[in-house]
Scaffold this motif. Structure first.
Motif, PDB file in Angstrom:
ATOM      1  N   ALA A  36     -26.083 -17.948  75.380  1.00 39.85           N
ATOM      2  CA  ALA A  36     -27.063 -18.764  76.095  1.00 39.85           C
ATOM      3  C   ALA A  36     -28.457 -18.364  75.633  1.00 39.85           C
ATOM      4  N   PHE A  37     -29.206 -19.315  75.137  1.00 43.71           N
ATOM      5  CA  PHE A  37     -30.510 -18.999  74.566  1.00 43.71           C
ATOM      6  C   PHE A  37     -31.621 -19.886  75.092  1.00 43.71           C
ATOM      7  N   GLN A  38     -31.314 -20.852  75.915  1.00 43.33           N
ATOM      8  CA  GLN A  38     -32.283 -21.866  76.284  1.00 43.33           C
ATOM      9  C   GLN A  38     -33.555 -21.310  76.902  1.00 43.33           C
ATOM     10  N   GLU A  39     -33.438 -20.318  77.736  1.00 42.18           N
ATOM     11  CA  GLU A  39     -34.615 -19.815  78.439  1.00 42.18           C
ATOM     12  C   GLU A  39     -35.596 -19.106  77.513  1.00 42.18           C
ATOM     13  N   GLU A  40     -35.089 -18.452  76.486  1.00 45.50           N
ATOM     14  CA  GLU A  40     -35.977 -17.669  75.625  1.00 45.50           C
ATOM     15  C   GLU A  40     -36.266 -18.322  74.279  1.00 45.50           C
ATOM     16  N   TRP A  41     -35.711 -19.501  74.038  1.00 48.62           N
ATOM     17  CA  TRP A  41     -35.892 -20.155  72.750  1.00 48.62           C
ATOM     18  C   TRP A  41     -37.341 -20.619  72.574  1.00 48.62           C
ATOM     19  N   PRO A  42     -37.932 -20.442  71.368  1.00 48.44           N
ATOM     20  CA  PRO A  42     -39.321 -20.869  71.119  1.00 48.44           C
ATOM     21  C   PRO A  42     -39.400 -22.378  70.823  1.00 48.44           C
ATOM     22  N   TYR A  43     -39.131 -23.164  71.841  1.00 47.09           N
ATOM     23  CA  TYR A  43     -39.062 -24.621  71.659  1.00 47.09           C
ATOM     24  C   TYR A  43     -40.346 -25.219  71.094  1.00 47.09           C
ATOM     25  N   ALA A  44     -41.503 -24.770  71.568  1.00 46.76           N
ATOM     26  CA  ALA A  44     -42.763 -25.349  71.085  1.00 46.76           C
ATOM     27  C   ALA A  44     -42.923 -25.107  69.582  1.00 46.76           C
ATOM     28  N   ILE A  45     -42.621 -23.905  69.144  1.00 44.56           N
ATOM     29  CA  ILE A  45     -42.716 -23.587  67.710  1.00 44.56           C
ATOM     30  C   ILE A  45     -41.709 -24.425  66.927  1.00 44.56           C
ATOM     31  N   HIS A  46     -40.510 -24.533  67.435  1.00 45.11           N
ATOM     32  CA  HIS A  46     -39.463 -25.312  66.775  1.00 45.11           C
ATOM     33  C   HIS A  46     -39.897 -26.773  66.641  1.00 45.11           C
ATOM     34  N   LEU A  47     -40.376 -27.345  67.734  1.00 39.59           N
ATOM     35  CA  LEU A  47     -40.823 -28.734  67.737  1.00 39.59           C
ATOM     36  C   LEU A  47     -41.998 -28.932  66.782  1.00 39.59           C
ATOM     37  N   LEU A  48     -42.964 -28.028  66.845  1.00 37.77           N
ATOM     38  CA  LEU A  48     -44.119 -28.117  65.941  1.00 37.77           C
ATOM     39  C   LEU A  48     -43.706 -27.940  64.479  1.00 37.77           C
ATOM     40  N   GLY A  49     -42.661 -27.169  64.238  1.00 36.82           N
ATOM     41  CA  GLY A  49     -42.156 -27.016  62.875  1.00 36.82           C
ATOM     42  C   GLY A  49     -41.679 -28.344  62.304  1.00 36.82           C
ATOM     43  N   HIS A  50     -40.967 -29.125  63.120  1.00 30.89           N
ATOM     44  CA  HIS A  50     -40.521 -30.451  62.674  1.00 30.89           C
ATOM     45  C   HIS A  50     -41.702 -31.395  62.506  1.00 30.89           C
ATOM     46  N   ILE A  51     -42.656 -31.310  63.406  1.00 29.91           N
ATOM     47  CA  ILE A  51     -43.847 -32.156  63.311  1.00 29.91           C
ATOM     48  C   ILE A  51     -44.645 -31.795  62.060  1.00 29.91           C
ATOM     49  N   TYR A  52     -44.744 -30.520  61.773  1.00 35.15           N
ATOM     50  CA  TYR A  52     -45.505 -30.047  60.612  1.00 35.15           C
ATOM     51  C   TYR A  52     -44.992 -30.665  59.314  1.00 35.15           C
ATOM     52  N   VAL A  53     -43.669 -30.751  59.172  1.00 38.46           N
ATOM     53  CA  VAL A  53     -43.100 -31.319  57.937  1.00 38.46           C
ATOM     54  C   VAL A  53     -42.844 -32.825  58.075  1.00 38.46           C
ATOM     55  N   ASN A  54     -43.390 -33.418  59.126  1.00 36.66           N
ATOM     56  CA  ASN A  54     -43.295 -34.855  59.371  1.00 36.66           C
ATOM     57  C   ASN A  54     -41.844 -35.326  59.489  1.00 36.66           C
ATOM     58  N   ASP A  55     -41.027 -34.526  60.129  1.00 33.04           N
ATOM     59  CA  ASP A  55     -39.646 -34.909  60.403  1.00 33.04           C
ATOM     60  C   ASP A  55     -39.573 -35.341  61.866  1.00 33.04           C
ATOM     61  N   LEU A  56     -40.103 -36.533  62.119  1.00 39.58           N
ATOM     62  CA  LEU A  56     -40.221 -37.001  63.495  1.00 39.58           C
ATOM     63  C   LEU A  56     -38.869 -37.327  64.121  1.00 39.58           C
ATOM     64  N   ASN A  57     -37.889 -37.734  63.313  1.00 39.22           N
ATOM     65  CA  ASN A  57     -36.563 -37.986  63.876  1.00 39.22           C
ATOM     66  C   ASN A  57     -35.957 -36.701  64.432  1.00 39.22           C
ATOM     67  N   SER A  58     -36.065 -35.603  63.679  1.00 41.06           N
ATOM     68  CA  SER A  58     -35.544 -34.326  64.169  1.00 41.06           C
ATOM     69  C   SER A  58     -36.345 -33.833  65.369  1.00 41.06           C
ATOM     70  N   ALA A  59     -37.652 -34.077  65.364  1.00 39.57           N
ATOM     71  CA  ALA A  59     -38.480 -33.684  66.504  1.00 39.57           C
ATOM     72  C   ALA A  59     -38.032 -34.435  67.758  1.00 39.57           C
ATOM     73  N   ARG A  60     -37.788 -35.734  67.633  1.00 39.62           N
ATOM     74  CA  ARG A  60     -37.321 -36.524  68.781  1.00 39.62           C
ATOM     75  C   ARG A  60     -35.956 -36.047  69.265  1.00 39.62           C
ATOM     76  N   PHE A  61     -35.065 -35.761  68.334  1.00 37.73           N
ATOM     77  CA  PHE A  61     -33.734 -35.275  68.712  1.00 37.73           C
ATOM     78  C   PHE A  61     -33.845 -33.948  69.449  1.00 37.73           C
ATOM     79  N   LEU A  62     -34.666 -33.038  68.929  1.00 37.51           N
ATOM     80  CA  LEU A  62     -34.856 -31.748  69.593  1.00 37.51           C
ATOM     81  C   LEU A  62     -35.415 -31.963  70.993  1.00 37.51           C
ATOM     82  N   TRP A  63     -36.442 -32.787  71.124  1.00 39.93           N
ATOM     83  CA  TRP A  63     -37.062 -33.046  72.423  1.00 39.93           C
ATOM     84  C   TRP A  63     -36.022 -33.554  73.427  1.00 39.93           C
ATOM     85  N   LYS A  64     -35.189 -34.486  72.984  1.00 40.68           N
ATOM     86  CA  LYS A  64     -34.179 -35.052  73.889  1.00 40.68           C
ATOM     87  C   LYS A  64     -33.121 -34.033  74.281  1.00 40.68           C
ATOM     88  N   SER A  65     -32.909 -33.025  73.456  1.00 45.09           N
ATOM     89  CA  SER A  65     -31.879 -32.026  73.746  1.00 45.09           C
ATOM     90  C   SER A  65     -32.374 -30.875  74.633  1.00 45.09           C
TER      91      SER A  65
END
Length: 166
Positions: A36-65
């Protein structure tokens, strides 16, 4: 327990283009072990990582999950998603508003700042290739600056030596 040392060293070295892949890989490894990792996962960094490389589909999928309770408890994650939403909706000025509208943590400020700088350069390149004439007000809108700042940016980044002699 998760080993985020590779992510931390990548952030420290400012190799921001690698963040999304590293986060995806670590997330899969951790999930495959049933940890179980949800509470400590660096979601903002992960999401910004997808945004940084302009992978908006992966960013949306991550957000929904991401569980709703985590979205509700992490304002920086919501602020990162606001950038993604503006990009998805082609709200160019909104991207800058989303970036400037939040006090980013020390862990992500470099990533957000570099993204903003790269985005401004990309927008400027698009504007110069798309328009033979454009108003200062329109440039300012598309690159998220005041008209004075946009004028100075154009002067500083333009290569006037490439123009034909008059």
């Amino acid at each position: 327990m998760m080993d985020l040392s590779q992510l931390q060293s990548t952030l420290a070295s400012k190799s921001y283009e690698k963040i999304a892949d590293i986060c995806d890989e670590v997330m899969l490894q951790v999930a495959s072990r049933g940890i179980a990792f949800q509470e400590e996962w660096p979601y903002a960094i992960h999401l910004l990582g997808h945004i940084y490389v302009n992978d908006l589909n992966s960013a949306r999928f991550l957000w929904k999950s991401i569980p709703q309770r985590i979205k509700e408890s992490r304002p920086e994650l919501v602020a990162a998603w606001k950038i993604g939403q503006c990009l998805w909706n082609r709200d160019y000025a909104g991207v800058y508003g989303a970036i400037r509208g939040f006090g980013w943590s020390p862990e992500v400020i470099g990533l957000v700042t570099t993204f903003s700088e790269n985005y401004t350069k990309k927008m400027f390149q698009l504007l110069t290739s798309a328009y033979s004439t454009i108003t200062v007000a329109d440039v300012a809108h598309f690159v998220g600056m005041s008209e004075d700042d946009a004028t100075n940016f154009v002067i500083l980044t333009s290569d006037f030596s490439a123009l034909p002699a008059m």
